[in-house]
Structure formats: structure tokens, C-alpha cells
Enzyme design. Sequence first.
Site, short mmCIF file in Angstrom:
data_model
loop_
_atom_site.label_atom_id
_atom_site.label_comp_id
_atom_site.label_asym_id
_atom_site.label_seq_id
_atom_site.Cartn_x
_atom_site.Cartn_y
_atom_site.Cartn_z
N ILE A 1 -38.13 -26.31 66.95
CA ILE A 1 -39.55 -26.30 66.26
C ILE A 1 -39.50 -25.78 64.79
O ILE A 1 -40.22 -26.35 64.09
CB ILE A 1 -40.62 -25.95 67.17
CG1 ILE A 1 -40.49 -26.80 68.41
CG2 ILE A 1 -41.99 -25.98 66.45
CD1 ILE A 1 -41.76 -26.19 69.37
N ASP B 1 -34.45 -15.91 61.12
CA ASP B 1 -33.77 -16.23 62.43
C ASP B 1 -32.47 -15.17 62.72
O ASP B 1 -32.18 -14.40 61.47
CB ASP B 1 -33.13 -17.62 62.53
CG ASP B 1 -33.34 -18.22 63.86
OD1 ASP B 1 -33.21 -17.32 64.86
OD2 ASP B 1 -33.86 -19.32 64.10
N ASP C 1 -34.42 -9.80 62.73
CA ASP C 1 -34.78 -9.65 64.16
C ASP C 1 -36.12 -9.35 64.10
O ASP C 1 -36.41 -8.10 63.81
CB ASP C 1 -33.71 -8.52 64.74
CG ASP C 1 -33.95 -8.25 66.40
OD1 ASP C 1 -35.37 -8.94 66.54
OD2 ASP C 1 -33.62 -7.32 66.84
N SER D 1 -47.36 -21.45 73.97
CA SER D 1 -46.80 -22.46 74.96
C SER D 1 -48.04 -22.54 75.94
O SER D 1 -49.06 -21.95 76.05
CB SER D 1 -45.82 -21.79 75.91
OG SER D 1 -45.60 -22.31 77.00
N TYR E 1 -42.16 -14.83 80.85
CA TYR E 1 -42.51 -15.59 80.04
C TYR E 1 -44.13 -16.01 79.91
O TYR E 1 -44.64 -15.92 78.96
CB TYR E 1 -41.72 -16.93 80.20
CG TYR E 1 -41.83 -17.79 79.02
CD1 TYR E 1 -41.23 -18.18 77.85
CD2 TYR E 1 -42.94 -19.08 79.33
CE1 TYR E 1 -41.24 -19.15 77.04
CE2 TYR E 1 -42.93 -20.19 78.35
CZ TYR E 1 -42.22 -20.06 77.41
OH TYR E 1 -42.42 -21.08 76.30
#
Length: 270
Positions: A17, A36, A57, A138, A151
Site C-alpha cells: 500500500i 522503510d 526504523d 485495519s 495485531y
Amino acid sequence: MDFSGKVVAITGGASGIGAALAAGFLGKGAKVAILDLGPERVEETANHLRCSGYCCDVTREPKLTETIREISRNLGSIDIFVSNAGSFESQPDHAASATNEVWAQNWSLHVMAHVYAARALLPEMIARRSGYFVNITSAAGLLNQIGDAAYSATKHAAVSFAESLAITHRSDGIGVSVVCPQYVATPLIGLNASDAVTHESLLTAEQVAGDILDGVADGRFLILPHPQVAEYARSRAENHEKWIKGMVRLRSRMEGEMDTSDIKDFYKLL
């Protein structure tokens, strides 16, 4: 919002994404920086997209803060910050079976990385009365992810933090969007765009990026690339007991018909 000339920083931007969103913003005239892990992967994606790339990080606050400062020096003050980096690792057994290290990693990446970015950017954004945060979480942050308590818990916390940003700082001229997709064909879950063709509930990264761009342009807080998530969340709120029973049945069905460690098989049951 007109994205032309805006400075956009995207974490987890080297693939999935994040990379699709970087391409989308670039196509609308924005100046984009991707962040990233892995210098080779960052360089490859940045060269392909023709944008800036930074190895960072985001769970390390000093490193993220310094990277934000470097982007600002090189491209200008950040207008839009996209917290997209994430991880996914199914729990090995019962709901508390994931190690402390896994729980800490989920917390650091899904919650504290969002906090660190806001902490670094808010003072300047408040002073100039403009800025935008896009926190990609999410559907698990509104519902639940069967088989991954760490998660689910941290994605709920991420949604709550995005709400706090919006409630506290809308009057400061700062916009916030929280993105809650279900399943997306990305390397995070071991899938690619070709897998999305075979199942209507599975979206490509490019489809989700398009929904995000539209939602941010409209200044929308809750962006749902899978619109059915709104109905699921409504059902959960209206009758939580019934929703839990339904999720228990779905979990039993999953265990009976597939190896729950292989997420690809999950789509057979949707």
C-alpha cells in the site's frame, strides 16, 4: 485538498500500500518521501518511482524524528504524513501465546510509531495551522483479527489514537484520516495482485491507495476501502453478544477447514 506541491512522507513505503500510495501522490504532483527498512529495497523503490527514499526504523523515535527533519530540510515542511508500516504474525496457540517480543513489536509499530510521528510534527503543524495525518490501521481496529490478538489489540489502539488526534487538533487546522481495510493483496500477508483477481473480498494495493487518495482529498476521517466493514462494525455495536457468537462460529469453521497459519486459505471461507 489539492496535492500538487504538497510534501508527503509515507512509512512502509517500499512495497504494498505504501508504494502504491507514493505512486498515487506523485501522479497528483506531490513531492514524496518513502521510509522503510532495508536500504536496498528503499533505493530500488525510490528509483523506480522517482521519489526520495530514507532507510528508517520507525519504532525508534530518535531515528524517525531525525528522518522527519531531514525530509523537511530536503523537500520542505511535511504537509501529509502517512503512518503505514505494519507487521502481521499469527499467534502460535491460545490468545495470549505470542511472545512478549511480538506484543512489543506490534505495539511499537502499530501505535507508538504513529505517536512518534505526531510528536515530531505537531508543534510546527499547529504553528502554521495546517497539516494532515493518514494513519493506516485495519478493519481489525474496528472488529477483530481471528488468530492474532496482538495485531487486533494494537490496531484498536491505533484507531483510538487517530480519533484523539482528530478531536484535539481539528480546530488547529490539522486533518486526520484513519484507514481500515480488510484484506489487501500485499507482501505483508504473502499475497500479490494476481491473488486479488480470484476473490472479490481481496483488494489490490492500488485499489486501496485510490480510496485513500479520494478520502484524504475529501478530508474524510474514516476511510473504508471495504465498505462492508461499516455494516460489520454497526452489527458489533448494536449486539456485541451476537457478534462474538458469530466470530466464534467463524473461528471454528476456520479451524475445521484449513490451517489457520496459512492466511491464503482464509479467503475460501469469506
